[in-house]
Motif scaffolding. Structure first.
Motif: not given
Length: 442
Positions: A152, A155-156, A209-210, A213
């Protein structure tokens, strides 16, 4: 005008960088053999002002500490890294200078907790193991139990870089050129920009995002066992290395080391090894990803002897090994195999076209490669697990294959040392596919 020189370490799939204005230089993520950096600095008349680490690397021993000591440069390391040496502690938002060069620090956690990116003159982003060409750095190296959390964060971090930096900013990652530190589908290439990455990077193309991941975590594969030692070594401040080749030992000493069960590694071409080698040695062709697989398979800290065709070959092997923390082999020898034995051992080399003759076919590719395609009826043990699973192998002569013949050549040598009869399948797996010998996963 800022210029950037790239120092390639293709054996590990990594790059180091020297950014400079013609006088002052910033060095980012230098490898352990810093003589390459020092030579370039001297040749261009540059003064090293800053040495920066994007992260305390998992996949190699840094040369940053020693480079800063030798040059008197400021050594920038994340203030949150617990290190045992003095450094210039830096954090998100800091601005550093080297002569007329301005460097902005951005926190980009994910690959590691304390990962940083460096933006030079708002024109070049040194992204380390965060934003790679087409993908991002893997997120399971710090702690496998925290992989989802760090994915996570990764990604950010990628989206932060894409949001805060202009499309024309050059992207210069450390990893992702064949390194096991990359995750996802790397696109390759030698240059890219933020704008281009927005069009081709897995992390930036995915808006959920999920979903990103889940996909990244599911696609993570095995990585070299020696990685666990690298961060520890880097936090201690790795000192200088001795790249001189030791005096070679004689045949009697080689035989003694083999009889004692030590690792005696033959660096010659894998085809030459199959045609004749000293019994009890193992084959790690220096022309391939030698360091990665030797460091992965050999017990850490075990006695190591290198055999090469020449002193130059031994020297190159030593250079590659210091990058992963194997500072000196315990012994070396070089010359023709006839100097070490009058009864060289051999094994057969074959192609997939001859597979009908095989009694047992052994696939030593990774689990993910096997899941995508395999030869029906073949046995399977990934190379990195071969030594711990020797007892599980079926009886009979083993025809060993991988994708290109490199990993299978290592496996053949290890199996021969363990007393098994082997045939080395020195062929491209694509030939097995085109011949209809494989079963593909739908």
């Amino acid at each position: 005008m800022i210029q950037v020189d790239v120092i390639e370490t293709s054996e590990l799939g990594d790059r180091s960088y020297i950014a400079h204005d013609g006088r002052s230089a910033v060095v980012i993520d230098p490898q352990r053999d810093i003589d390459r950096v020092l030579e370039l600095l001297e040749r261009k008349g540059l003064t090293c002002k800053l040495v920066l680490e994007t992260h305390i690397h998992n996949d190699y021993v840094t040369g940053g500490y020693e480079l800063a000591r030798l040059t008197g440069a400021v050594y920038g390391v994340n203030r949150d890294d617990e290190v045992s040496f003095e450094r210039h502690p830096i954090t998100d938002g800091d601005v550093l200078t080297a002569g007329d060069i301005r460097v902005r620090v951005l926190a980009t956690p994910g690959h590691t907790d304390t990962h940083l990116a460096y933006v030079v003159e708002d024109a070049i982003a040194f992204t380390g193991g965060s934003l790679l060409f087409g993908s991002v750095g893997r997120t399971d190296l710090v702690d496998p139990a925290r992989t989802v959390e760090l994915t996570h964060a990764q990604y950010r971090s990628a989206h932060r870089l894409a949001h805060e930096l202009a499309d024309e900013v050059q992207v210069m990652p450390t990893h992702g050129f064949g390194s096991f530190c990359s995750a996802g589908a790397a696109t390759g290439g030698s240059a890219s920009t933020i704008g281009e990455q927005k069009q081709q990077n897995d992390a930036l193309l995915e808006t959920d995002e999920n979903a990103f991941v889940q996909r990244l975590v599911a696609g993570l594969t095995a990585y070299p066992a020696y990685y666990v030692h690298m961060g520890v070594r880097n936090r201690q401040g790795p000192g200088p290395v001795d790249l001189s080749v030791a005096e070679p030992v004689q045949a009697e000493e080689l035989h003694r080391r083999i009889a004692a069960g030590e690792w005696v590694v033959d660096l010659r071409d894998r085809t030459a090894y199959a045609a004749g080698h000293l019994a009890g040695t193992v084959s790690f062709d220096l022309g391939g990803p030698f360091t990665t697989y030797l460091g992965w398979l050999m017990p850490w800290g075990a006695p190591l002897t290198l055999i090469g065709e020449s002193q130059e070959q031994i020297a190159e092997a030593q250079r590659q090994l210091v990058r992963i923390g194997i500072d000196r082999p315990d012994a070396t020898a070089f010359g023709a195999i006839s100097a070490f034995t009058d009864k060289p051992e051999t094994y057969r080399k074959a192609g997939f076209a001859e597979l009908a003759e095989a009694e047992v076919v052994l696939d030593v590719r990774r689990d993910d490669e096997r899941a995508a395609s395999h030869i029906p009826g073949s046995a399977h043990v990934p190379l990195h697990r071969l030594l711990t699973e020797l007892d599980t192998l079926p009886p009979g002569e083993l025809w060993v294959h991988c994708v290109s013949g490199y990993r299978s050549s290592i496996a053949a040598g290890l199996l021969r040392r363990a007393g098994r009869d082997v045939v080395w399948v020195a062929d491209d797996y694509a030939n097995a596919v085109s011949a209809g010998l494989t079963r593909e996963t739908a």
